[in-house]
Design an enzyme around this catalytic site. Structure first.
Site, PDB file in Angstrom:
ATOM      1  N   THR A 286       0.584  -1.071  -0.048  1.00  0.00           N
ATOM      2  CA  THR A 286       0.063  -0.092   0.046  1.00  0.00           C
ATOM      3  C   THR A 286       0.845   1.045   0.090  1.00  0.00           C
ATOM      4  OG1 THR A 286      -1.699   1.362   1.437  1.00  0.00           O
ATOM      5  CG2 THR A 286      -0.104  -0.013   2.284  1.00  0.00           C
TER       6      THR A 286
ATOM      7  N   TYR B 254      -1.978   0.194   9.902  1.00  0.00           N
ATOM      8  CA  TYR B 254      -2.022  -0.448   8.666  1.00  0.00           C
ATOM      9  C   TYR B 254      -0.829  -0.257   8.031  1.00  0.00           C
ATOM     10  CZ  TYR B 254      -3.724  -1.102   3.600  1.00  0.00           C
ATOM     11  OH  TYR B 254      -3.659  -1.361   2.388  1.00  0.00           O
TER      12      TYR B 254
END
Length: 347
Positions: free
Chosen positions: A127, A153
Site C-alpha cells: 500500500t 495499517y
C-alpha cells in the site's frame, strides 16, 4: 498448467485480479483461499461460472498453518499472490494488534510455508500507506521515497515488506514483487449491460464501505442519505485530501505484469501502482454527482486519524521495467463503472 494460490481473492481486488489472470493467461489455473471475513463467495461463483474448474475455492484462514501446509503439499503451487489482509486505516488505529497479527504475522507465516514448500514466486499486496505523509517536495512518491507510515495499517504492511526482503536475502531463489497500491476504485471493464442487469459481474462489494468513490456511489444510489468529508483544513488546493485513484482492472493487470517480470528476470522488485495524478475529495464527489445526475448531501466532519494530506504515485518504474500500461486512466470512467455496477446491485 501452472497453478497459483490467491489468498483473500474473494474480495474486491483479488477477485478482479483472478478474473484478469484467467482471461489473459490461458496456461494458468487459480485456487482462491479465503475465510470470507471481508470477501464474498459470489465473487468466486461468478468467476467459476465463466472459467469453470480453472478456478477453485478453499475456505480457510491464512493463520491456519496446518491447513495451508497440507494444501501446499498437495497442490504444488507455482506462486502465491497474497491479498488477504485487514485494510481500514481508522480501524487500524483503534485495533493495532489485530492489524499486526492479521497483516504482519500471518504474512510471515505464509512466507515461511512458501520457503518450506519450495514456492519461490510471491506477489504481495502492499500500500501507499507505507510512505506515510511524505514531504511535498517528494510528491509524486517513488519507490525510493523513505517509508514512514503514520498508522498501524501502513506499518503492518511495511513490516511485511521487510520480511519479504530479508527472506529473499537469506534464500536467494525466493523472489517477490511488492505492489504498493494507491487508491483503487471502479468495477470490472468486462461487465456488460446484460451482466449488470442481472446484478452480476465484479465490482466493489463491501460489508462496511469506507472508500470514497464507493461511499459516494452508494449515496447516489440512495443507499445512504449523505456522506462526510473528513477534514477541509489540509494543505491542498481545496483543503481536502488528494489521492491517486486507479481503476481496479489496471491494478489487476499490474499483478500479471509483475508475475511476467519475475518469470523473465528472476529478480525481486517493488512497484508503485497508480497514475501519477491526484484528485481531491471534493473533486471526486463532484464527479460522482455529475456522472450519476444525483445531488446528494455532503457534511463536513473532523479529520480521521491516520489520513495523510496527499498521496500520488510516481509510476515510472513499473512502466519502464514491465509491460504494464494503464488502460483506464480517466476519473469519469472509473466513477461511471463504479456507479453503474452499484446501481444495478440495488435493483
Amino acid at each position: 498448467m501452472q497453478t497459483f494460490l490467491f489468498t483473500g481473492a474473494s474480495g474486491y481486488i483479488g477477485s478482479h485480479t483472478a478474473f484478469w489472470f484467467l482471461t489473459h493467461r490461458q496456461d494458468c489455473q487459480i485456487m482462491i483461499y479465503d475465510n470470507l471475513s471481508t470477501g464474498f463467495r459470489q465473487n468466486y461463483e461468478y468467476i467459476a461460472g465463466i472459467f469453470g474448474d480453472r478456478v477453485r475455492f478453499v475456505y480457510g484462514d491464512v493463520g491456519d498453518i496446518e491447513n495451508l501446509s497440507a494444501l501446499m503439499e498437495r497442490e504444488r503451487f507455482s506462486g502465491v499472490v497474497h491479498f488477504a489482509a485487514s485494510l481500514i486505516v481508522s480501524e487500524s488505529v483503534a485495533l493495532p494488534l489485530e492489524y499486526y497479527k492479521n497483516n504482519t504475522l500471518n504474512t510471515t507465516l505464509l512466507i515461511d510455508l512458501c520457503v518450506k514448500h519450495g514456492i519461490n514466486t510471491f506477489i504481495f499486496s502492499s500500500t501507499a500507506a507505507v510512505y506515510g505523509e511524505p514531504d511535498m517536495s517528494l510528491v509524486p512518491v517513488s519507490e525510493s521515497t523513505p517509508l514512514d507510515p503514520i498508522n498501524p495499517y501502513g506499518a503492518s504492511k511495511m513490516m511485511s515488506e521487510r520480511v519479504l526482503m530479508d527472506t529473499h536475502r537469506a534464500y536467494g531463489q525466493f523472489n517477490y514483487a511488492i505492489l504498493r497500491y494507491f487508491n483503487v476504485a471502479g468495477a470490472s471493464s468486462a461487465n456488460t449491460k446484460e451482466i449488470l442487469e442481472s446484478a452480476q459481474g465484479l465490482g466493489q462489494r463491501s460489508k462496511n464501505a469506507t472508500h470514497l468513490i464507493k461511499v459516494a456511489c452508494e449515496c447516489a444510489c440512495g443507499v445512504r442519505d449523505g456522506m462526510n468529508v473528513f477534514g477541509r483544513d489540509y494543505e491542498t488546493k481545496d483543503g481536502t485530501c488528494v489521492r491517486d485513484y486507479i481503476h481496479v482492472d489496471d491494478l489487476a493487470s499490474a499483478h500479471l505484469s509483475a508475475l511476467t517480470y519475475l518469470e523473465q528476470h528472476n529478480k525481486s522488485e517493488i512497484f508503485n501502482v497508480g497514475y501519477g495524478r491526484g484528485y481531491s475529495v471534493l473533486e471526486v464527489i463532484e464527479m460522482v454527482k455529475r456522472v450519476s445526475g444525483v445531488d446528494f448531501r455532503v457534511v463536513d466532519a473532523a479529520r480521521r486519524a491516520g489520513d495523510p494530506a496527499i498521496l500520488i504515485a510516481d509510476n515510472a518504474k513499473i512502466c519502464a521495467l514491465t509491460d504494464w500500461k494503464p488502460r483506464f486512466d480517466d476519473l469519469a470512467y472509473i466513477v461511471k463503472s463504479a456507479y453503474e455496477w452499484e446501481k444495478m446491485q440495488r435493483r
